[in-house]
Design an enzyme around this catalytic site. Sequence first.
Site, PDB file in Angstrom:
ATOM      1  N   ASN A  11       0.873  -1.180   0.000  1.00 31.62           N
ATOM      2  CA  ASN A  11       0.000   0.000   0.000  1.00 31.62           C
ATOM      3  C   ASN A  11       0.908   1.227   0.000  1.00 31.62           C
ATOM      4  O   ASN A  11       1.440   1.630   1.030  1.00 31.62           O
ATOM      5  CB  ASN A  11      -0.897  -0.052   1.244  1.00 31.62           C
ATOM      6  CG  ASN A  11      -1.846   1.132   1.337  1.00 31.62           C
ATOM      7  OD1 ASN A  11      -1.739   2.109   0.579  1.00 31.62           O
ATOM      8  ND2 ASN A  11      -2.767   1.071   2.276  1.00 31.62           N
ATOM      9  N   ARG A  79      -2.279  -1.535  -3.771  1.00 30.73           N
ATOM     10  CA  ARG A  79      -3.290  -0.477  -3.771  1.00 30.73           C
ATOM     11  C   ARG A  79      -2.889   0.570  -4.797  1.00 30.73           C
ATOM     12  O   ARG A  79      -1.757   1.048  -4.796  1.00 30.73           O
ATOM     13  CB  ARG A  79      -3.382   0.163  -2.395  1.00 30.73           C
ATOM     14  CG  ARG A  79      -4.249   1.415  -2.399  1.00 30.73           C
ATOM     15  CD  ARG A  79      -4.474   1.965  -1.003  1.00 30.73           C
ATOM     16  NE  ARG A  79      -5.120   3.264  -1.077  1.00 30.73           N
ATOM     17  CZ  ARG A  79      -4.583   4.394  -0.629  1.00 30.73           C
ATOM     18  NH1 ARG A  79      -3.385   4.394  -0.067  1.00 30.73           N
ATOM     19  NH2 ARG A  79      -5.243   5.526  -0.734  1.00 30.73           N
ATOM     20  N   HIS A 168     -11.050   6.275  -1.643  1.00 26.81           N
ATOM     21  CA  HIS A 168     -11.247   5.542  -0.382  1.00 26.81           C
ATOM     22  C   HIS A 168     -12.138   4.315  -0.571  1.00 26.81           C
ATOM     23  O   HIS A 168     -12.655   3.765   0.402  1.00 26.81           O
ATOM     24  CB  HIS A 168     -11.882   6.441   0.713  1.00 26.81           C
ATOM     25  CG  HIS A 168     -10.921   7.392   1.350  1.00 26.81           C
ATOM     26  ND1 HIS A 168     -11.338   8.604   1.870  1.00 26.81           N
ATOM     27  CD2 HIS A 168      -9.589   7.335   1.545  1.00 26.81           C
ATOM     28  CE1 HIS A 168     -10.302   9.243   2.375  1.00 26.81           C
ATOM     29  NE2 HIS A 168      -9.218   8.487   2.182  1.00 26.81           N
ATOM     30  N   ARG A 229      -5.795  19.293   3.612  1.00 27.90           N
ATOM     31  CA  ARG A 229      -6.461  19.610   2.337  1.00 27.90           C
ATOM     32  C   ARG A 229      -7.758  20.369   2.587  1.00 27.90           C
ATOM     33  O   ARG A 229      -8.460  20.104   3.567  1.00 27.90           O
ATOM     34  CB  ARG A 229      -6.803  18.319   1.588  1.00 27.90           C
ATOM     35  CG  ARG A 229      -5.634  17.704   0.861  1.00 27.90           C
ATOM     36  CD  ARG A 229      -6.050  16.380   0.223  1.00 27.90           C
ATOM     37  NE  ARG A 229      -5.360  15.275   0.837  1.00 27.90           N
ATOM     38  CZ  ARG A 229      -5.720  14.001   0.730  1.00 27.90           C
ATOM     39  NH1 ARG A 229      -6.788  13.665   0.036  1.00 27.90           N
ATOM     40  NH2 ARG A 229      -5.016  13.063   1.319  1.00 27.90           N
ATOM     41  N   GLU A 370      -7.137  -1.458   5.079  1.00 29.31           N
ATOM     42  CA  GLU A 370      -7.019  -1.503   3.618  1.00 29.31           C
ATOM     43  C   GLU A 370      -6.246  -2.725   3.137  1.00 29.31           C
ATOM     44  O   GLU A 370      -6.571  -3.301   2.096  1.00 29.31           O
ATOM     45  CB  GLU A 370      -6.348  -0.220   3.105  1.00 29.31           C
ATOM     46  CG  GLU A 370      -7.285   0.976   3.148  1.00 29.31           C
ATOM     47  CD  GLU A 370      -6.634   2.278   2.733  1.00 29.31           C
ATOM     48  OE1 GLU A 370      -5.418   2.450   2.983  1.00 29.31           O
ATOM     49  OE2 GLU A 370      -7.336   3.123   2.163  1.00 29.31           O
TER      50      GLU A 370
END
Length: 386
Positions: A11, A79, A168, A229, A370
């Site tokens: 990942n 990923r 996501h 962000r 994940e």
Amino acid sequence: MVEPSPILVFNAGSSTLKYRLIMGDHDLRTGIVEHIGERGGPEDHGDAVTSALADLRSGTPGPADEPGTVGEPWAVGHRVVHGGAELRSPTVIDDDVLAAIDRWTPLAPAHNPAALAVIRAARAVFADVPHVAVFDTAFHATLPEAAFTYAIDRAVAAARGIRRYGFHGISVRYVRDRAAELLGRPADGLNMVVLHLGNGASATALADGVSVDTSMGMTPLAGLVMGSRSGDLDPAITFHLVRAGWATDEIEALYEKRSGLAGLSGNNDVRTVQQRAADGDACAELALDVYCRRIRHYIGAYHAVLGRLDAIVFTAGVGEHSAVVRGRALDGLAPLGIQVDDAANAGARAPCVISAGSSRVAVCVVATDEEQAIAEEIVTLFRPAG
Ligand code: ADP
């Protein structure tokens, strides 16, 4: 399903590489390489793979300890943040797939090149097993046209790939299934809002388990207020800055790195912002207010999009651990059938339900994972049909 040998999952973040050796739902080995491309860290993501493999090969128990085998994974999962309009499900990687991932680099400039470097390095080492790319965008392939279309000239949008993709998705799919298990109901019968609140943050509306709206857009910059962000902005702010002499890179850095909680309070970590707010710091208090208000805004919007809402699910670092954010985001929503049990919220340990018994909407806290999600996707991909 029990596999004869493990799956290795990579990942890649913009400056990190997480890796995990997974057998069934059991983690054999997990690690992270950090500070990639920074002073004192590995030079690039290819070097990070070398470090990860050195760790995996040191002391893995049993026959897996053979140098060159790393327990001989039967598949390697990767990923990939942006699969764009082409790559809409987990995909066995060949040179064409690598080229396709690279075509979407302009829309994920910090992430897709890192994933590509990891894939290339890992394929060189594990040449004889399938490498599978699992995309953050793929789960949102079900968005209806009205949800993914931006209201600009259609020809320009089509020529430039300008539409909502959503991100996501690996996490949202995993969390949807864990929340459904927690509630003892099939995922495909549940309408949910999943709030993935980590450094990046997003809200996703699921109708009968399927993504029908999501707050991130063409890129992961849109939607909720994040660690650094901005999330949603008036696009005219950009023209205003351009006319004032700002360069594209400067504006990008402003929105990506000097916005969100960091821009508002000087700190991107919710724990610190909460503490400062509790100590009476007005900047931190406002930052938290803006952050939680945006979450409420999306819950309301998605409640309206879905019509019936069965569950709200909080996940990722902030969602799993911040009772303050969960409580403030849901405060006063009783008229929408959303009522939090304050004691359950304060003492929450995932997986758990924190709504009051009288709440029409279940509120859940679920841990995301994940790497495990990617391994699950790979097992599903290779499961014999029928
Ligand atoms: P990433 O998006 O990088 O995978 P995580 O999902 O791990 O990140 O979320 C990281 C964020 O979670 C941190 O920046 C921090 O703001 C927040 N966080 C972690 N633990 C807590 C906590 N106990 N209380 C509040 N926020 C927390």
